[in-house]
Design a protein around this motif. Structure first.
Motif, PDB file in Angstrom:
ATOM      1  N   ARG A   6       0.845  -1.190   0.000  1.00  0.00           N
ATOM      2  CA  ARG A   6       0.000   0.000   0.000  1.00  0.00           C
ATOM      3  C   ARG A   6       0.883   1.243   0.000  1.00  0.00           C
ATOM      4  N   GLU A   7       0.438   2.276  -0.731  1.00  0.00           N
ATOM      5  CA  GLU A   7       1.204   3.524  -0.806  1.00  0.00           C
ATOM      6  C   GLU A   7       0.277   4.717  -0.630  1.00  0.00           C
ATOM      7  N   LEU A   8       0.845   5.774  -0.054  1.00  0.00           N
ATOM      8  CA  LEU A   8       0.101   7.016   0.109  1.00  0.00           C
ATOM      9  C   LEU A   8      -0.046   7.703  -1.249  1.00  0.00           C
ATOM     10  N   VAL A   9      -1.268   8.091  -1.574  1.00  0.00           N
ATOM     11  CA  VAL A   9      -1.545   8.809  -2.812  1.00  0.00           C
ATOM     12  C   VAL A   9      -1.597  10.314  -2.553  1.00  0.00           C
ATOM     13  N   ALA A  10      -2.392  10.712  -1.573  1.00  0.00           N
ATOM     14  CA  ALA A  10      -2.575  12.134  -1.282  1.00  0.00           C
ATOM     15  C   ALA A  10      -3.141  12.292   0.118  1.00  0.00           C
ATOM     16  N   ALA A  11      -2.867  13.438   0.738  1.00  0.00           N
ATOM     17  CA  ALA A  11      -3.383  13.741   2.069  1.00  0.00           C
ATOM     18  C   ALA A  11      -3.818  15.198   2.125  1.00  0.00           C
ATOM     19  N   VAL A  12      -4.746  15.482   3.038  1.00  0.00           N
ATOM     20  CA  VAL A  12      -5.257  16.853   3.182  1.00  0.00           C
ATOM     21  C   VAL A  12      -5.400  17.167   4.666  1.00  0.00           C
ATOM     22  N   SER A  13      -5.073  18.411   5.024  1.00  0.00           N
ATOM     23  CA  SER A  13      -5.141  18.829   6.411  1.00  0.00           C
ATOM     24  C   SER A  13      -6.591  18.940   6.875  1.00  0.00           C
ATOM     25  N   THR A  14      -6.766  19.160   8.159  1.00  0.00           N
ATOM     26  CA  THR A  14      -8.116  19.163   8.731  1.00  0.00           C
ATOM     27  C   THR A  14      -9.020  20.231   8.125  1.00  0.00           C
ATOM     28  N   ASP A  15      -8.436  21.381   7.771  1.00  0.00           N
ATOM     29  CA  ASP A  15      -9.252  22.454   7.199  1.00  0.00           C
ATOM     30  C   ASP A  15      -9.212  22.498   5.681  1.00  0.00           C
ATOM     31  N   GLY A  16      -8.497  21.555   5.096  1.00  0.00           N
ATOM     32  CA  GLY A  16      -8.409  21.497   3.640  1.00  0.00           C
ATOM     33  C   GLY A  16      -7.399  22.444   3.035  1.00  0.00           C
ATOM     34  N   GLY A  17      -6.705  23.201   3.866  1.00  0.00           N
ATOM     35  CA  GLY A  17      -5.809  24.222   3.350  1.00  0.00           C
ATOM     36  C   GLY A  17      -4.463  23.709   2.861  1.00  0.00           C
ATOM     37  N   ARG A  18      -4.077  22.543   3.326  1.00  0.00           N
ATOM     38  CA  ARG A  18      -2.793  21.973   2.906  1.00  0.00           C
ATOM     39  C   ARG A  18      -2.996  20.571   2.348  1.00  0.00           C
ATOM     40  N   THR A  19      -2.289  20.307   1.269  1.00  0.00           N
ATOM     41  CA  THR A  19      -2.349  18.996   0.638  1.00  0.00           C
ATOM     42  C   THR A  19      -0.944  18.535   0.278  1.00  0.00           C
ATOM     43  N   ASN A  20      -0.793  17.234   0.151  1.00  0.00           N
ATOM     44  CA  ASN A  20       0.448  16.711  -0.412  1.00  0.00           C
ATOM     45  C   ASN A  20       0.124  15.467  -1.229  1.00  0.00           C
ATOM     46  N   TYR A  21       0.997  15.204  -2.210  1.00  0.00           N
ATOM     47  CA  TYR A  21       0.732  14.156  -3.188  1.00  0.00           C
ATOM     48  C   TYR A  21       1.977  13.316  -3.427  1.00  0.00           C
ATOM     49  N   ALA A  22       1.740  12.071  -3.763  1.00  0.00           N
ATOM     50  CA  ALA A  22       2.829  11.237  -4.258  1.00  0.00           C
ATOM     51  C   ALA A  22       3.303  11.811  -5.582  1.00  0.00           C
ATOM     52  N   ASP A  23       4.589  11.703  -5.844  1.00  0.00           N
ATOM     53  CA  ASP A  23       5.147  12.252  -7.085  1.00  0.00           C
ATOM     54  C   ASP A  23       4.451  11.667  -8.312  1.00  0.00           C
ATOM     55  N   SER A  24       4.037  10.424  -8.215  1.00  0.00           N
ATOM     56  CA  SER A  24       3.458   9.739  -9.369  1.00  0.00           C
ATOM     57  C   SER A  24       2.086  10.292  -9.777  1.00  0.00           C
ATOM     58  N   VAL A  25       1.444  11.054  -8.890  1.00  0.00           N
ATOM     59  CA  VAL A  25       0.101  11.563  -9.216  1.00  0.00           C
ATOM     60  C   VAL A  25       0.033  13.086  -9.248  1.00  0.00           C
TER      61      VAL A  25
END
Length: 116
Positions: free
Chosen positions: A45-64
């Protein structure tokens, strides 16, 4: 009772788009960092994307990066993943994850298959 239910998966041709949803209940959604993970058959399993509690910050796997967008609606306790320009290598079971200092929860997953 805590529930995380993914929907929106399916079969799509390369270059196509899908929107995944994760509808939740039983916990205070806005307190939790939310993420999408995926697990291709026979792989980890791999992390694709994540978002902070208020939606203001996100991060993504390089592949996506540049193709997928994670978002959340705290009023509806729902997490989304908009996937564009899908590739065969995006084929996997996609699961949503909720994390906070109070604990973490997983959904059952939804299958995404990218094939012609």
């Amino acid at each position: 009772q805590v529930q995380l239910v993914e929907s929106g998966g399916g079969l799509v041709q390369p270059g196509g788009s899908l929107r995944l949803s994760c509808t939740t209940a039983g916990f205070t959604f806005s307190y939790y960092i939310m993420a999408w993970y995926r697990q291709p058959r026979g792989k980890e399993r791999e992390l694709v994307a994540a978002v902070s509690t208020d939606g203001g910050r996100t991060n993504y796997a390089d592949s996506v990066k540049g193709r997928f967008t994670i978002s959340r609606d705290n009023g509806k306790s729902t997490l989304y993943l908009h996937m564009n320009s899908l590739k065969p290598e995006d084929t996997a079971v996609y699961s949503c994850h909720a994390y906070s200092t109070f604990g973490d929860y997983w959904g059952q997953g939804t299958q995404v298959t990218v094939s012609s």
